[in-house]
Design a protein around this motif. Structure first.
Motif, PDB file in Angstrom:
ATOM      1  N   ALA A   1     -30.584   6.249  52.595  1.00 55.98           N
ATOM      2  CA  ALA A   1     -31.872   5.574  52.436  1.00 55.98           C
ATOM      3  C   ALA A   1     -32.404   5.195  53.813  1.00 55.98           C
ATOM      4  O   ALA A   1     -31.639   4.832  54.706  1.00 55.98           O
ATOM      5  N   VAL A   2     -33.716   5.332  53.974  1.00 61.91           N
ATOM      6  CA  VAL A   2     -34.398   4.756  55.131  1.00 61.91           C
ATOM      7  C   VAL A   2     -35.184   3.576  54.588  1.00 61.91           C
ATOM      8  O   VAL A   2     -36.124   3.740  53.806  1.00 61.91           O
ATOM      9  N   ARG A   3     -34.767   2.361  54.957  1.00 65.46           N
ATOM     10  CA  ARG A   3     -35.337   1.140  54.384  1.00 65.46           C
ATOM     11  C   ARG A   3     -36.048   0.327  55.450  1.00 65.46           C
ATOM     12  O   ARG A   3     -35.690   0.370  56.632  1.00 65.46           O
ATOM     13  N   PHE A   4     -37.020  -0.430  54.997  1.00 61.80           N
ATOM     14  CA  PHE A   4     -37.778  -1.308  55.873  1.00 61.80           C
ATOM     15  C   PHE A   4     -37.713  -2.723  55.314  1.00 61.80           C
ATOM     16  O   PHE A   4     -37.912  -2.932  54.123  1.00 61.80           O
TER      17      PHE A   4
ATOM     18  N   HIS B   1     -29.806   0.267  62.855  1.00 57.88           N
ATOM     19  CA  HIS B   1     -31.199  -0.054  63.156  1.00 57.88           C
ATOM     20  C   HIS B   1     -31.863   1.164  63.795  1.00 57.88           C
ATOM     21  O   HIS B   1     -31.364   1.710  64.779  1.00 57.88           O
ATOM     22  N   LEU B   2     -32.992   1.569  63.246  1.00 60.75           N
ATOM     23  CA  LEU B   2     -33.688   2.743  63.750  1.00 60.75           C
ATOM     24  C   LEU B   2     -34.869   2.388  64.637  1.00 60.75           C
ATOM     25  O   LEU B   2     -35.064   2.982  65.692  1.00 60.75           O
TER      26      LEU B   2
ATOM     27  N   MET C   1     -31.386   2.936  58.803  1.00 65.00           N
ATOM     28  CA  MET C   1     -30.742   4.067  58.136  1.00 65.00           C
ATOM     29  C   MET C   1     -29.553   3.497  57.387  1.00 65.00           C
ATOM     30  O   MET C   1     -28.688   2.848  57.984  1.00 65.00           O
ATOM     31  N   VAL C   2     -29.493   3.739  56.088  1.00 65.69           N
ATOM     32  CA  VAL C   2     -28.468   3.124  55.246  1.00 65.69           C
ATOM     33  C   VAL C   2     -27.741   4.220  54.458  1.00 65.69           C
ATOM     34  O   VAL C   2     -28.370   5.102  53.870  1.00 65.69           O
ATOM     35  N   THR C   3     -26.421   4.155  54.459  1.00 69.58           N
ATOM     36  CA  THR C   3     -25.620   5.077  53.661  1.00 69.58           C
ATOM     37  C   THR C   3     -24.290   4.398  53.350  1.00 69.58           C
ATOM     38  O   THR C   3     -24.154   3.184  53.547  1.00 69.58           O
ATOM     39  N   THR C   4     -23.337   5.145  52.835  1.00 63.76           N
ATOM     40  CA  THR C   4     -21.996   4.623  52.606  1.00 63.76           C
ATOM     41  C   THR C   4     -21.027   5.395  53.489  1.00 63.76           C
ATOM     42  O   THR C   4     -21.325   6.505  53.941  1.00 63.76           O
TER      43      THR C   4
END
Length: 303
Positions: free
Chosen positions: A142-145, A158-159, A263-266
């Motif tokens: 996921a790309v989250r804001f 952090h992107l 940028m979020v993942t596992t």
């Protein structure tokens, strides 16, 4: 049961005729080679070599089993080559969850590059303003804001820090004049979200309570389309709107609307090569976009 390594020693000695030459080839001591040959003969119950002062010579029984040993060697090498080729061939489906502006600015261009490099990777895009549960496998990346995700099972980096501002068409600016302050925007018709809890709607309600809301829409793409059509000015992500032909940024970015991007993942997902390839390309696309950015965007090096 035979050990493949014993067959390697057998083949090396058979081909070189010497335990010394075989030891160099196998990077083992000469005594180790001699011991392994003796152990193989004992296990098979046959003599494979005649030991002579000039070296090792295959016995008739050794000659008879040589082709079989070479066939085993070829099969193992083919297996090893196949495993190596499979590891180089990336394939599978990767699901990315993010907002529309990030999809258009980064994810779609990254997929275009991905198709040329790894055509067997398929990317599914889940466009939503709401977070999916990565830990439960609802998406891989996921790309989250917004605030930094704090769930312990997630890997977060952090992107960038993304700013937003008001945009309108050149024609509207020529007709209504370039605003000198937020208050000047009151003379502009505005395009807003249908969601009154949206942070930009709340900002407009607080700072421009008397503004005319000329149009409302539920998605970022339709809001930007309305702005490009001349229906009014709207708050848009700078990363998206600065690249849209025909639009003018009316004011400096709105500090209160600064939004960090993640940028979020596992850990399990990022260790899969096809998912990692997608993550790396999306990050690369973001970095390239930021390298061409106006000064209103700040970036943090991705971990």
């Amino acid at each position: 049961m035979l050990d493949w390594n014993d067959l390697r020693y057998f083949l090396a000695v058979a081909r070189s005729g010497s335990t010394l030459a075989a030891s160099t080839q196998l990077r083992a001591s000469q005594s180790t080679v001699s011991r392994r040959i003796t152990a193989l003969e004992a296990q098979l119950g046959v003599q494979l070599f005649v030991r002579r002062p000039s070296g090792y010579e295959l016995t008739p029984r050794g000659q008879s089993v040589l082709p079989a040993a070479e066939s085993v060697e070829a099969a193992i090498l083919n297996f090893s080559d196949g495993v190596a080729a499979e590891s180089r061939r990336l394939a599978g489906t990767v699901r990315i969850s993010t907002v529309e502006s990030a999809v258009n600015a980064w994810v779609i261009p990254a997929i275009g590059l991905l198709r040329g490099q790894h055509p067997e990777i398929r990317v599914e895009i889940l466009t939503s303003e709401h977070y999916v549960d990565l830990a439960r496998g609802e998406a891989d990346v996921a790309v989250r804001f917004g605030p930094r995700p704090t769930q312990e099972s997630l890997v977060v980096r952090h992107l960038l820090d993304m700013l937003e501002s008001f945009y309108a068409t050149h024609e509207m600016v020529e007709r209504l004049g370039m605003p000198a302050s937020v208050e000047d925007l009151a003379r502009y018709p505005l395009v807003a979200s249908t969601d009154d809890t949206n942070i930009t709607n709340r900002w407009i309600a607080q700072h421009l309570p008397d503004a005319e809301i000329a149009h409302r829409s539920s998605s970022m793409s339709s809001i930007s389309a309305a702005v490009r059509s001349g229906l009014g000015a709207a708050i848009l992500p700078c990363m998206m709107a600065d690249g849209m032909p025909g639009l003018v940024r009316l004011l400096p970015p709105i500090e209160e609307l600064t939004t960090p991007g993640w940028m979020v993942t596992t850990d399990t997902a990022r260790r899969q090569p096809h998912i990692r390839a997608v993550i790396d390309l999306v990050v690369e696309q973001i970095q390239q976009t930021l390298a061409r950015r106006p000064p209103h965007l700040a970036v943090a090096q991705a971990a």
